[in-house]
Each structure stands twice: as structure tokens, then as C-alpha cells.
Design an enzyme around this catalytic site. Structure first.
Site, PDB file in Angstrom:
ATOM      1  N   GLY A  12       1.165  -1.101   0.043  1.00  0.00           N
ATOM      2  CA  GLY A  12      -0.080   0.209   0.251  1.00  0.00           C
ATOM      3  C   GLY A  12       1.187   0.817  -0.202  1.00  0.00           C
ATOM      4  N   SER A  13       0.150   2.431  -0.114  1.00  0.00           N
ATOM      5  CA  SER A  13       1.147   3.847  -0.357  1.00  0.00           C
ATOM      6  C   SER A  13       1.583   4.160   1.210  1.00  0.00           C
ATOM      7  CB  SER A  13       0.228   4.558  -0.469  1.00  0.00           C
ATOM      8  OG  SER A  13      -1.055   4.847  -0.069  1.00  0.00           O
ATOM      9  N   LYS A  30      -8.939  -4.982   5.604  1.00  0.00           N
ATOM     10  CA  LYS A  30      -7.514  -4.589   4.611  1.00  0.00           C
ATOM     11  C   LYS A  30      -7.825  -5.608   3.231  1.00  0.00           C
ATOM     12  CE  LYS A  30      -3.102  -6.179   6.180  1.00  0.00           C
ATOM     13  NZ  LYS A  30      -2.630  -4.809   5.243  1.00  0.00           N
ATOM     14  N   GLY A  31      -6.808  -5.583   2.039  1.00  0.00           N
ATOM     15  CA  GLY A  31      -6.579  -5.730   1.535  1.00  0.00           C
ATOM     16  C   GLY A  31      -7.764  -4.791   0.361  1.00  0.00           C
ATOM     17  N   GLY A  32      -7.352  -3.453   0.157  1.00  0.00           N
ATOM     18  CA  GLY A  32      -8.512  -2.635  -0.426  1.00  0.00           C
ATOM     19  C   GLY A  32      -7.155  -2.637  -1.935  1.00  0.00           C
ATOM     20  N   GLY A  65       0.080  -1.471   6.438  1.00  0.00           N
ATOM     21  CA  GLY A  65      -1.327  -0.080   6.243  1.00  0.00           C
ATOM     22  C   GLY A  65      -2.730  -1.337   6.771  1.00  0.00           C
ATOM     23  N   ALA A  66      -3.450   0.049   6.859  1.00  0.00           N
ATOM     24  CA  ALA A  66      -4.753  -1.053   7.072  1.00  0.00           C
ATOM     25  C   ALA A  66      -5.967   0.337   5.912  1.00  0.00           C
ATOM     26  CB  ALA A  66      -5.375  -0.569   7.776  1.00  0.00           C
ATOM     27  N   ASP A  67      -6.837  -0.039   6.056  1.00  0.00           N
ATOM     28  CA  ASP A  67      -8.064  -0.088   5.802  1.00  0.00           C
ATOM     29  C   ASP A  67      -8.960   0.747   6.525  1.00  0.00           C
ATOM     30  OD1 ASP A  67      -7.821  -0.055   2.382  1.00  0.00           O
ATOM     31  OD2 ASP A  67      -7.912  -2.573   3.107  1.00  0.00           O
ATOM     32  N   GLU A  99      -0.733 -11.127   3.024  1.00  0.00           N
ATOM     33  CA  GLU A  99      -1.018  -9.820   3.947  1.00  0.00           C
ATOM     34  C   GLU A  99      -1.403 -11.208   5.531  1.00  0.00           C
ATOM     35  OE1 GLU A  99      -2.282  -5.476   1.623  1.00  0.00           O
ATOM     36  OE2 GLU A  99      -3.135  -6.981   3.160  1.00  0.00           O
TER      37      GLU A  99
END
Ligand code: ABF
Length: 225
Positions: free
Chosen positions: A36-37, A101-103, A89-91, A110
């Protein structure tokens, strides 16, 4: 869409994660690194410290490539022992450090890397902190031939599944995003979804949530344990 402001919070929290783990690095350390970013900022900062640890296990092909570009050795999870630290990270993340998570479609790897890690540091900006999981559509990874079956099963649970067209995961599978249901009991829902045949992984991280949350806010980085 990530605003410049949000990106600054992501970078600050990535720096805080590096500050948090720096003293624990030695030549034997293998780090778990997510996707992720926000994690991308972390990987770019970690590059300067590549000589202070052994290498990293990545939770996605994209992260593996970025790690290599930063001169960091990427290792196979099967050739290393349990990992002392996992940074991801996380959504969404709630007060109990349960997450969606998983966007970015990397949820299966993960969850595997998280399961192998002794300590999970979640790095997120303040937009990810929620009182209850479920506003962000819950991603699930499915075996392609089971997609419609799995979708029907999630409707019975109250979800509104949407096929993420054109996305193939690193494992060759597909993604459904489950809309329209707030998740009252994340642990129970994680278990219930795991029971659906053909569903590989669901994006609820409750049984193995985060241990530490570094949260980027407008006033600086907050550390929660
Ligand atoms: C991964 O990257 C995911 O599980 C999550 O989907 C995403 C976090 O988003 P970002 O850091 O890009 O905001 O950690």
C-alpha cells in the site's frame, strides 16, 4: 483518492515506524513488510538502513519489487523462521486494533505474513480510524470458479457483493468487495466468512489484529498500544 495532506500524514507515520524499529534491527533480522501507499513510504525510508538487517518478506509482488529497487534483499517466507516485526497499513482500524485490509488486493499474503509475525505495527493516517468496521467495503479473495457461489453466500449474511473487475491477485484469484454491512463482531464475522467454500481469505484482521498502531494525524503521529 489520497490528498497531498493525507500523503504527508502517511509519510510521517512511515518515518515513525522506522524510528520505532531502528534499534531492533541487527544483521539477522528479517522484517515483514506489507503493501500500500503508506508502506511504500516506509520501504523508501528503509532503503537507507538496508545494511543493518538481513532482508524482508513482502506481502505482495509490488512491495517485493519496491524493496529490491531500494537494495533490500527479499526472502522467501518458507526459508525464514517466525518474523519479529510486521509493518503494514490498513483500510480501517477500530479501537481493538481489528482491521479491514485488502483494498490493494494483497490480503491473503498480508494475512499469512501477519500470522507468522510476533509483532504487528499498523501504520495508518487518521482517516483509517473508525468506531466500527464496515464503511470501507470488505474485500474477499475468491477462487475464480467459486465467485458466484461465494457471492450468494455473502448475500445470505447481509452483504452486497461487487466483483472487482479486471483485478487478478498475486495468487491468480479474484476479489469481491462486500458492501452495505457494518460489522458488529469482527472476530465472529471473520470466522463465519472463513467457512465459505471457495473463499480464500477475507479482509477482516481480528483474530490476528495489530499490536501497535502508529496513527498519522494533523497534530503529529500518535502511538497506541
Ligand atoms: C494495505 O494497503 C492494505 O491492506 C490496505 O488495503 C492498504 C492500505 O492503504 P494505504 O496505505 O494505501 O492507504 O496495507
Amino acid at each position: 483518492m489520497t490528498s497531498r495532506h493525507q500523503d504527508e500524514m502517511k509519510r510521517a507515520v512511515a518515518q515513525a515506524a522506522l524510528d520505532e524499529i531502528r534499534a531492533q534491527l541487527d544483521r539477522q533480522t528479517v522484517l515483514g513488510v506489507g503493501s500500500g501507499s503508506t508502506v511504500n513510504h516506509f520501504i523508501d525510508l528503509l532503503g537507507d538502513y538496508r545494511h543493518y538487517f538481513d532482508g524482508a518478506v513482502a506481502s505482495s509482488e509490488a512491495s517485493a519489487e519496491r524493496l529490491r529497487r531500494n537494495g533490500i534483499t527479499v526472502l522467501d517466507l518458507n526459508s525464514v523462521g517466525p518474523l519479529p516485526l510486521y509493518i503494514d497499513g490498513a483500510d480501517e482500524i477500530d479501537d481493538d486494533f481489528c482491521m479491514i485490509k485488502g483494498g490493494g488486493a494483497a490480503l491473503t499474503r498480508e494475512k499469512i505474513v501477519a500470522a507468522c509475525s510476533e509483532h504487528f505495527i499498523c501504520i495508518a493516517d487518521q482517516t483509517k480510524r473508525v468506531p466500527q468496521l464496515g464503511t470501507f467495503p470488505l474485500p474477499i479473495e475468491v477462487i475464480p470458479m467459486a465467485r458466484s457461489h461465494v457471492a450468494r453466500q455473502t448475500v445470505l449474511l447481509g452483504f452486497d457483493p461487487v466483483y472487482r473487475e479486471g483485478v487478478i491477485t498475486d495468487n491468480g484469484n479474484q476479489i469481491l468487495d462486500l458492501h452495505s454491512l457494518m460489522i458488529e463482531d469482527p472476530g465472529a464475522m471473520e470466522t463465519r466468512l472463513n467457512d465459505i467454500t471457495g473463499l480464500v481469505t477475507n479482509g477482516i484482521f481480528a483474530h490476528r489484529g495489530a499490536d501497535t498502531l502508529l496513527l498519522g494525524t494533523e497534530l503529529g503521529v500518535e502511538r497506541h498500544v
